[in-house]
Design an enzyme around this catalytic site. Structure first.
Site, PDB file in Angstrom:
ATOM      1  N   GLU A   1       0.833  -1.223   0.000  1.00  0.00           N
ATOM      2  CA  GLU A   1       0.000   0.000   0.000  1.00  0.00           C
ATOM      3  C   GLU A   1       0.857   1.260   0.000  1.00  0.00           C
ATOM      4  O   GLU A   1       0.434   2.307   0.472  1.00  0.00           O
ATOM      5  CB  GLU A   1      -0.947   0.044   1.216  1.00  0.00           C
TER       6      GLU A   1
HETATM    7  C1  LIG Z   1       3.078  -9.487   0.331  1.00  0.00           C
HETATM    8  C2  LIG Z   1       2.798  -8.401  -0.659  1.00  0.00           C
HETATM    9  C3  LIG Z   1       1.482  -8.119  -0.992  1.00  0.00           C
HETATM   10  C4  LIG Z   1       1.205  -7.140  -1.959  1.00  0.00           C
HETATM   11  N1  LIG Z   1      -0.096  -6.930  -2.371  1.00  0.00           N
HETATM   12  C5  LIG Z   1      -0.320  -6.136  -3.445  1.00  0.00           C
HETATM   13  C6  LIG Z   1      -1.622  -6.072  -4.050  1.00  0.00           C
HETATM   14  O1  LIG Z   1      -2.580  -6.697  -3.594  1.00  0.00           O
HETATM   15  N2  LIG Z   1      -1.772  -5.317  -5.175  1.00  0.00           N
HETATM   16  C7  LIG Z   1      -0.749  -4.619  -5.724  1.00  0.00           C
HETATM   17  O2  LIG Z   1      -0.953  -3.964  -6.736  1.00  0.00           O
HETATM   18  N3  LIG Z   1       0.502  -4.649  -5.169  1.00  0.00           N
HETATM   19  C8  LIG Z   1       0.731  -5.393  -4.062  1.00  0.00           C
HETATM   20  N4  LIG Z   1       1.988  -5.466  -3.510  1.00  0.00           N
HETATM   21  C9  LIG Z   1       3.047  -4.659  -4.072  1.00  0.00           C
HETATM   22  C10 LIG Z   1       3.447  -3.509  -3.137  1.00  0.00           C
HETATM   23  O3  LIG Z   1       2.437  -2.543  -3.104  1.00  0.00           O
HETATM   24  C11 LIG Z   1       4.795  -2.968  -3.651  1.00  0.00           C
HETATM   25  O4  LIG Z   1       5.757  -3.970  -3.338  1.00  0.00           O
HETATM   26  C12 LIG Z   1       5.170  -1.665  -3.012  1.00  0.00           C
HETATM   27  O5  LIG Z   1       4.296  -0.635  -3.433  1.00  0.00           O
HETATM   28  C13 LIG Z   1       6.615  -1.245  -3.350  1.00  0.00           C
HETATM   29  O6  LIG Z   1       6.882  -1.385  -4.711  1.00  0.00           O
HETATM   30  P1  LIG Z   1       8.172  -2.217  -5.178  1.00  0.00           P
HETATM   31  O7  LIG Z   1       8.135  -3.519  -4.469  1.00  0.00           O
HETATM   32  O8  LIG Z   1       8.234  -2.237  -6.647  1.00  0.00           O
HETATM   33  O9  LIG Z   1       9.390  -1.411  -4.593  1.00  0.00           O
HETATM   34  P2  LIG Z   1      10.105  -0.180  -5.325  1.00  0.00           P
HETATM   35  O10 LIG Z   1       9.092   0.765  -5.838  1.00  0.00           O
HETATM   36  O11 LIG Z   1      11.133  -0.688  -6.258  1.00  0.00           O
HETATM   37  O12 LIG Z   1      10.817   0.495  -4.080  1.00  0.00           O
HETATM   38  C14 LIG Z   1      12.070   0.051  -3.540  1.00  0.00           C
HETATM   39  C15 LIG Z   1      12.556   1.071  -2.531  1.00  0.00           C
HETATM   40  O13 LIG Z   1      12.724   2.353  -3.171  1.00  0.00           O
HETATM   41  C16 LIG Z   1      11.946   3.348  -2.539  1.00  0.00           C
HETATM   42  N5  LIG Z   1      11.373   4.261  -3.540  1.00  0.00           N
HETATM   43  C17 LIG Z   1      10.870   3.935  -4.760  1.00  0.00           C
HETATM   44  N6  LIG Z   1      10.429   5.047  -5.379  1.00  0.00           N
HETATM   45  C18 LIG Z   1      10.625   6.090  -4.536  1.00  0.00           C
HETATM   46  C19 LIG Z   1      10.366   7.488  -4.604  1.00  0.00           C
HETATM   47  N7  LIG Z   1       9.771   8.050  -5.650  1.00  0.00           N
HETATM   48  N8  LIG Z   1      10.707   8.253  -3.533  1.00  0.00           N
HETATM   49  C20 LIG Z   1      11.287   7.707  -2.456  1.00  0.00           C
HETATM   50  N9  LIG Z   1      11.570   6.381  -2.339  1.00  0.00           N
HETATM   51  C21 LIG Z   1      11.239   5.589  -3.365  1.00  0.00           C
HETATM   52  C22 LIG Z   1      10.848   2.599  -1.790  1.00  0.00           C
HETATM   53  O14 LIG Z   1      10.373   3.323  -0.668  1.00  0.00           O
HETATM   54  C23 LIG Z   1      11.550   1.303  -1.401  1.00  0.00           C
HETATM   55  O15 LIG Z   1      12.233   1.477  -0.201  1.00  0.00           O
HETATM   56  C24 LIG Z   1       2.272  -6.406  -2.526  1.00  0.00           C
HETATM   57  C25 LIG Z   1       3.593  -6.680  -2.146  1.00  0.00           C
HETATM   58  C26 LIG Z   1       3.861  -7.674  -1.241  1.00  0.00           C
HETATM   59  C27 LIG Z   1       5.285  -7.988  -0.910  1.00  0.00           C
END
Ligand SMILES: Cc1cc2nc3c(=O)[nH]c(=O)nc-3n(C[C@H](O)[C@H](O)[C@H](O)COP(=O)(O)OP(=O)(O)OC[C@H]3O[C@@H](n4cnc5c(N)ncnc54)[C@H](O)[C@@H]3O)c2cc1C
Length: 590
Positions: A435
């Site tokens: 989220e």
């Molecule tokens: C168990 C689980 C359940 C999930 N359920 C859902 C779901 O139901 N539906 C769905 O759509 N998604 C879901 N997700 C996905 C989840 O919402 C994302 O993993 C999350 O939003 C982070 O995206 P990412 O993993 O690509 O990390 P990234 O976006 O690659 O981020 C990696 C790091 O970089 C930082 N970062 C990235 N961009 C910025 C920025 N602009 N400014 C500052 N810091 C930044 C982040 O804070 C983080 O620390 C789920 C994930 C998990 C693990």
């Protein structure tokens, strides 16, 4: 392993006294939601979550969800528990009565949701996703779509999912590539979504995927995203289930925690294209998805106090029975007699109380906003929107600290899986990631909700805090006076952090956004404690039967003031720094 006992008295205190449900109910259309009805509902929810849902927490963690050839089975017992959950009407609690819901509003529902999450986070997540999907469809879908899909979703016979994430598009939703091509009345979708909570399972007969995708001529970035409803099974005009749609689950993840909750990779349109129905206007998908996400963010925030409460109950139980050391007479003592163990337990419970109150207060504002449409309703909605990223970011970070302390209270056995304390720690870890990570909540708070109006909305909240402090100071209690004095100083310090950040360039603001969110979170927790202490002061002098309960409230508020609130000051020093060392950090280039 300790049995979960729903903290009913604590919840009733927040709902009836700290937030004031009567006040909310009287001012909303749901005036018939009297205190007695809410208490009966909470009693029933306590019974259901304690007896049916909580016993599946450890077994679900051990057995996990399994994927075989595109089908997913949840752990033993989950299917039966979900059936009972649906039959008892729990899924419909906060939904619109027009579609079979009970319309009890956010505040009362959130207490039930806290019990679900405490009892079993993996199970609770299906309810959280359902509620988000219901809310998004209620507010954004056309009448024919609502008529075709909402009643079954409200009942829980079908479940909802939220499909944003793709391998290259996590925090950056502008990078979403899933395509939607118009075909007569509907669209055909092609693409892959990952990490989809309950994206596939065996609990319900149909799954409604809410999917962000872009049409061929859509603008680049988030402005070109539209929202589509893609059912697992197509639905015939008479409401019966039709053919299987072209969406399949190609795998589920092996995770650190929430093992019983399947996290799916979904492939849309491997064959003829998955049929999807446009929700609302073209290219306005992110706005609608935010309806779902805001609710889900508040639900994630709730996971802080929910798992914190569960970990606290377990730690308290253990501390009462584990003997180590002896007293001055040489008799063995339970570890709860040691001052540092008491400190850890108070650290846990005081922050759980502060987090619970903050989340419930935010839910109350949503109730007022959704049920009265005037200027005050709009104001409350904006304050809820301001508080949501703070609640999400702060409660999920603090929740981790609380469950980790739960392990610490147990000593070595806390690290051993059979004890159960470790599961809370593993399960809690995800809440500050999904989220929107804490970093994303912090930019939302600072850049979108504070800098954009030069702190105007924030100042209205600070005025509310000052009023709460004045009210406590007027009670004439020495302890209340100490608490009020400390919070007044914390508000002043926070105001200067706001002024400092408003004067900085964007890069500095981004580097300091998380410390700012944390400072604000600890301050909001203190605000809740001031309100709690005020009520306690009124009752500790009145000689009522509940006096010990209120005396404990005052003690917890004082502990928060002395041991937790100072963290706001620590974050303030960071927020008032130049952030040069962060901005100049170029690893590998030194
Ligand atoms: C168990 C689980 C359940 C999930 N359920 C859902 C779901 O139901 N539906 C769905 O759509 N998604 C879901 N997700 C996905 C989840 O919402 C994302 O993993 C999350 O939003 C982070 O995206 P990412 O993993 O690509 O990390 P990234 O976006 O690659 O981020 C990696 C790091 O970089 C930082 N970062 C990235 N961009 C910025 C920025 N602009 N400014 C500052 N810091 C930044 C982040 O804070 C983080 O620390 C789920 C994930 C998990 C693990």
């Amino acid at each position: 392993m300790t049995r979960y006992i729903a903290p009913l008295r604590e919840m009733q205190f927040v709902i009836h006294e700290l937030v004031g449900l009567q006040r909310t109910a009287c001012r909303t259309s749901n005036g018939n939601l009297c205190a007695e009805t809410v208490d009966m509902l909470l009693d029933e929810a306590a019974r259901f979550t304690q007896e049916v849902i909580a016993p599946l927490n450890a077994t679900g963690d051990r057995d996990g969800a399994h994927w075989v050839n595109g089908n997913v089975t949840t752990p033993p017992g989950f299917k039966h528990a979900y059936q009972r959950y649906v039959e008892n009407g729990w899924n419909a609690l906060r939904c619109d009565p027009q579609y079979g819901g009970h319309g009890i509003g956010h505040l009362a529902a959130i207490a039930v949701e806290e019990m679900l999450a405490s009892a079993n986070l993996s199970f609770a997540l299906i309810q959280a996703l359902n509620m988000g999907a219901v809310e998004a469809l209620q507010l954004s879908a056309s009448t024919p779509i609502k008529d075709r899909f909402l009643a079954e979703l409200v009942a829980g016979k079908w479940t909802g999912t939220m499909n944003l994430t793709e391998p290259q598009a996590g925090s950056d939703l502008g990078a979403i590539r899933t395509r939607a091509i118009a075909e007569g009345e509907h669209f055909r979708l092609y693409g892959q979504k990952c990490f989809i909570t309950y994206g596939e399972h065996d609990l319900a007969e149909n799954i409604l995927h809410l999917v962000l995708a872009r049409t061929p001529d859509a603008p680049k970035g988030t402005r070109g995203l539209s929202l589509f409803l893609v059912p697992k099974y197509l639905v015939n005009d008479d409401g019966s289930l039709g053919d299987r749609n072209d969406v399949c689950c190609i795998s589920i993840e092996h995770k650190l925690g929430i093992h019983a909750c399947p996290t799916a990779t979904l492939s849309f349109g491997d064959n003829q294209g998955a049929i999807g129905y446009l929700i609302g206007d073209l290219n306005a998908g992110l706005r609608y998805m935010f309806i779902m996400m805001n609710l889900s963010r508040l639900n994630s925030a709730l996971q802080g106090p929910a798992l914190g409460e569960r970990a606290y109950q377990q730690a308290l139980d253990y501390a009462r029975t584990r003997a180590q050391g002896s007293n001055s007479a040489g008799h063995p003592v339970a570890i709860i007699q040691h001052a540092d163990v008491k400190r850890m337990l108070l650290m846990m419970t005081s922050q759980v109380e502060a987090m619970r109150a903050l989340v419930y207060c935010t839910a109350e504002r949503l109730d007022i906003a959704t049920r009265i449409g005037d200027e005050e309703g709009e104001q409350q909605l904006r304050r809820a929107e301001l508080l949501t990223p703070v609640a999400k970011g702060w409660c999920t970070e603090v929740g981790q600290e609380v469950v980790s302390l739960g392990v610490q209270v147990h000593g070595g056995v806390g690290y051993i899986e059979e004890t159960g304390a470790a599961q809370h720690l593993r399960d809690m870890r995800i809440a500050s990631i999904y989220e929107g990570t804490t970093g994303i909540q912090a930019s939302d708070l600072l850049l979108r909700k504070v800098v954009s109006d030069r702190g105007a909305m924030l100042m209205t909240l600070l005025t509310e805090m000052h009023d709460a402090v004045d009210s406590l100071a007027d009670k004439g209690s020495p302890t209340g006076g100490t608490i009020a004095l400390a919070l007044r100083a914390a508000i002043v310090q926070f105001s200067s952090s706001v002024d400092h950040l408003l004067g900085q360039e964007r890069g500095v603001q981004s580097a300091l956004a998380v410390p700012f969110l944390m400072q604000f979170g600890y301050l909001c927790g203190g605000w809740m404690m001031v309100r709690s202490a005020s009520i306690a002061c009124e009752n500790t002098t009145s000689g009522t039967a509940f006096e010990p309960f209120y005396a404990a409230k005052l003690r917890t508020a004082l502990f928060y003031t002395e041991h937790v609130l100072p963290k706001a000051a620590a974050y303030a020093s960071t927020v008032n720094s130049s952030a040069r060392c962060v901005l100049d950090f170029e690893p590998g280039l030194d």
